[in-house]
Scaffold this motif. Sequence first.
Motif, PDB file in Angstrom:
ATOM      1  N   MET A   1       0.821  -1.205   0.000  1.00  0.00           N
ATOM      2  CA  MET A   1       0.000   0.000   0.000  1.00  0.00           C
ATOM      3  C   MET A   1       0.861   1.265   0.000  1.00  0.00           C
ATOM      4  N   TRP A   2       1.941   1.206   0.809  1.00  0.00           N
ATOM      5  CA  TRP A   2       2.845   2.353   0.804  1.00  0.00           C
ATOM      6  C   TRP A   2       3.425   2.573  -0.587  1.00  0.00           C
ATOM      7  N   ARG A   3       3.767   1.445  -1.260  1.00  0.00           N
ATOM      8  CA  ARG A   3       4.350   1.557  -2.589  1.00  0.00           C
ATOM      9  C   ARG A   3       3.368   2.188  -3.565  1.00  0.00           C
ATOM     10  N   GLY A   4       2.078   1.871  -3.399  1.00  0.00           N
ATOM     11  CA  GLY A   4       1.063   2.474  -4.250  1.00  0.00           C
ATOM     12  C   GLY A   4       1.006   3.982  -4.075  1.00  0.00           C
ATOM     13  N   LEU A   5       1.160   4.437  -2.841  1.00  0.00           N
ATOM     14  CA  LEU A   5       1.193   5.884  -2.577  1.00  0.00           C
ATOM     15  C   LEU A   5       2.372   6.536  -3.291  1.00  0.00           C
ATOM     16  N   TYR A   6       3.530   5.897  -3.182  1.00  0.00           N
ATOM     17  CA  TYR A   6       4.722   6.460  -3.808  1.00  0.00           C
ATOM     18  C   TYR A   6       4.600   6.484  -5.333  1.00  0.00           C
ATOM     19  N   THR A   7       4.072   5.399  -5.904  1.00  0.00           N
ATOM     20  CA  THR A   7       3.938   5.319  -7.356  1.00  0.00           C
ATOM     21  C   THR A   7       3.004   6.404  -7.883  1.00  0.00           C
ATOM     22  N   ALA A   8       1.845   6.556  -7.225  1.00  0.00           N
ATOM     23  CA  ALA A   8       0.898   7.594  -7.639  1.00  0.00           C
ATOM     24  C   ALA A   8       1.491   8.984  -7.419  1.00  0.00           C
ATOM     25  N   GLY A   9       2.252   9.143  -6.340  1.00  0.00           N
ATOM     26  CA  GLY A   9       2.870  10.437  -6.052  1.00  0.00           C
ATOM     27  C   GLY A   9       3.896  10.837  -7.087  1.00  0.00           C
ATOM     28  N   THR A  10       4.711   9.875  -7.556  1.00  0.00           N
ATOM     29  CA  THR A  10       5.695  10.197  -8.597  1.00  0.00           C
ATOM     30  C   THR A  10       4.997  10.607  -9.899  1.00  0.00           C
ATOM     31  N   GLY A  11       3.842   9.970 -10.175  1.00  0.00           N
ATOM     32  CA  GLY A  11       3.082  10.359 -11.356  1.00  0.00           C
ATOM     33  C   GLY A  11       2.581  11.787 -11.264  1.00  0.00           C
ATOM     34  N   MET A  12       2.144  12.193 -10.077  1.00  0.00           N
ATOM     35  CA  MET A  12       1.675  13.564  -9.883  1.00  0.00           C
ATOM     36  C   MET A  12       2.824  14.558 -10.047  1.00  0.00           C
ATOM     37  N   ILE A  13       4.005  14.219  -9.518  1.00  0.00           N
ATOM     38  CA  ILE A  13       5.170  15.101  -9.667  1.00  0.00           C
ATOM     39  C   ILE A  13       5.547  15.245 -11.137  1.00  0.00           C
ATOM     40  N   THR A  14       5.493  14.118 -11.868  1.00  0.00           N
ATOM     41  CA  THR A  14       5.803  14.144 -13.303  1.00  0.00           C
ATOM     42  C   THR A  14       4.851  15.055 -14.056  1.00  0.00           C
ATOM     43  N   GLU A  15       3.554  14.921 -13.797  1.00  0.00           N
ATOM     44  CA  GLU A  15       2.572  15.747 -14.500  1.00  0.00           C
ATOM     45  C   GLU A  15       2.666  17.209 -14.080  1.00  0.00           C
ATOM     46  N   SER A  16       3.067  17.468 -12.841  1.00  0.00           N
ATOM     47  CA  SER A  16       3.249  18.849 -12.394  1.00  0.00           C
ATOM     48  C   SER A  16       4.382  19.529 -13.164  1.00  0.00           C
ATOM     49  N   LYS A  17       5.487  18.804 -13.364  1.00  0.00           N
ATOM     50  CA  LYS A  17       6.605  19.361 -14.130  1.00  0.00           C
ATOM     51  C   LYS A  17       6.236  19.526 -15.602  1.00  0.00           C
ATOM     52  N   ARG A  18       5.414  18.606 -16.114  1.00  0.00           N
ATOM     53  CA  ARG A  18       4.968  18.728 -17.494  1.00  0.00           C
ATOM     54  C   ARG A  18       4.085  19.964 -17.662  1.00  0.00           C
ATOM     55  N   THR A  19       3.260  20.235 -16.640  1.00  0.00           N
ATOM     56  CA  THR A  19       2.418  21.434 -16.661  1.00  0.00           C
ATOM     57  C   THR A  19       3.269  22.695 -16.720  1.00  0.00           C
ATOM     58  N   ASP A  20       4.351  22.725 -15.952  1.00  0.00           N
ATOM     59  CA  ASP A  20       5.249  23.889 -15.975  1.00  0.00           C
ATOM     60  C   ASP A  20       5.826  24.101 -17.372  1.00  0.00           C
ATOM     61  N   THR A  21       6.189  23.008 -18.054  1.00  0.00           N
ATOM     62  CA  THR A  21       6.745  23.107 -19.399  1.00  0.00           C
ATOM     63  C   THR A  21       5.708  23.640 -20.384  1.00  0.00           C
ATOM     64  N   LEU A  22       4.474  23.122 -20.300  1.00  0.00           N
ATOM     65  CA  LEU A  22       3.407  23.584 -21.184  1.00  0.00           C
ATOM     66  C   LEU A  22       3.083  25.059 -20.933  1.00  0.00           C
ATOM     67  N   ALA A  23       3.056  25.450 -19.657  1.00  0.00           N
ATOM     68  CA  ALA A  23       2.770  26.842 -19.315  1.00  0.00           C
ATOM     69  C   ALA A  23       3.839  27.773 -19.865  1.00  0.00           C
ATOM     70  N   ASN A  24       5.101  27.334 -19.821  1.00  0.00           N
ATOM     71  CA  ASN A  24       6.182  28.156 -20.376  1.00  0.00           C
ATOM     72  C   ASN A  24       6.046  28.284 -21.895  1.00  0.00           C
ATOM     73  N   ASN A  25       5.641  27.210 -22.559  1.00  0.00           N
ATOM     74  CA  ASN A  25       5.416  27.282 -24.011  1.00  0.00           C
ATOM     75  C   ASN A  25       4.324  28.286 -24.344  1.00  0.00           C
ATOM     76  N   LEU A  26       3.228  28.242 -23.590  1.00  0.00           N
ATOM     77  CA  LEU A  26       2.119  29.154 -23.848  1.00  0.00           C
ATOM     78  C   LEU A  26       2.517  30.595 -23.551  1.00  0.00           C
TER      79      LEU A  26
END
Length: 266
Positions: A1-26
């Motif tokens: 269960m802890w591993r599931g939290l970490y896996t989902a959390g890394t996905g959120m961090i990845t998408e957050s950084k992707r959002t920053d990149t898209l925002a800079n493009n715009l």
Amino acid sequence: MWRGLYTAGTGMITESKRTDTLANNLANANTTGFKRDEAISREFHPMLIKRINDGINHNDVTSFKQFHVGEQYPVVGTLGLGSYIDEIATEHSQGAFETTGNPLDLAISGNGYFAIQTPNGVRYTRDGNFYKSARGEIQTVNGQTVLGRNGRGITIPQDTVSIMVGSKGEVYADNVQIGQLQFVQFDNRRAVLKQGNNLYYPQEGARPAPATGEIQQGLLERSNTNVVSEMVELINNYRMYEAGSKAVTTQDAMLDKSVNDVGRLT
């Protein structure tokens, strides 16, 4: 269960950084010569899961009432460990041209960069929105000197009536050549990295060579950012982030249930 939290959390961090990149493009959709970035994600190395007691001391945990699966013990499979941003890659595709009629507005068709003198050394740019300073020097909008082939700035005489710039950076004042812009390229586009302010800096060991592209006078190269595509990607990115958030919430609820309810002694 802890591993599931970490896996989902890394996905959120990845998408957050992707959002920053898209925002800079715009944010730079109208920046002259800007090249959009793309966040490249990669999965952490997955783990191969296998039941540790199979085959130990001839113990087959699949045996039940004299039935067993034989020597081919089942493998549970792989367990994903989440994702991360591996690289912020720059897309160097050609931007559209905008006609301005200004003789010091220069656009690059094909490969090439202008050389700029900055406090941190020589930097490179595709932004050809140049001006003549009070002293007659060709400069950027930030007041930085545009370098010539000799490594120094080019000064336009004060009484000049017409300015012409050739396809390889030759600068003419009233049909008399007064210098040539330092117009270069690099064999590998990864040899230069973004610094900010629409400038690139060369990596260690990178050497500029004469550019194969051409300079177009009276034009500016627009950003290669497609606003519609970036907005669609931003919406999709938001949904991915939301899915990761829900996964974290679900894992947290399951963990709370197992600790406070399943583990309760009656």
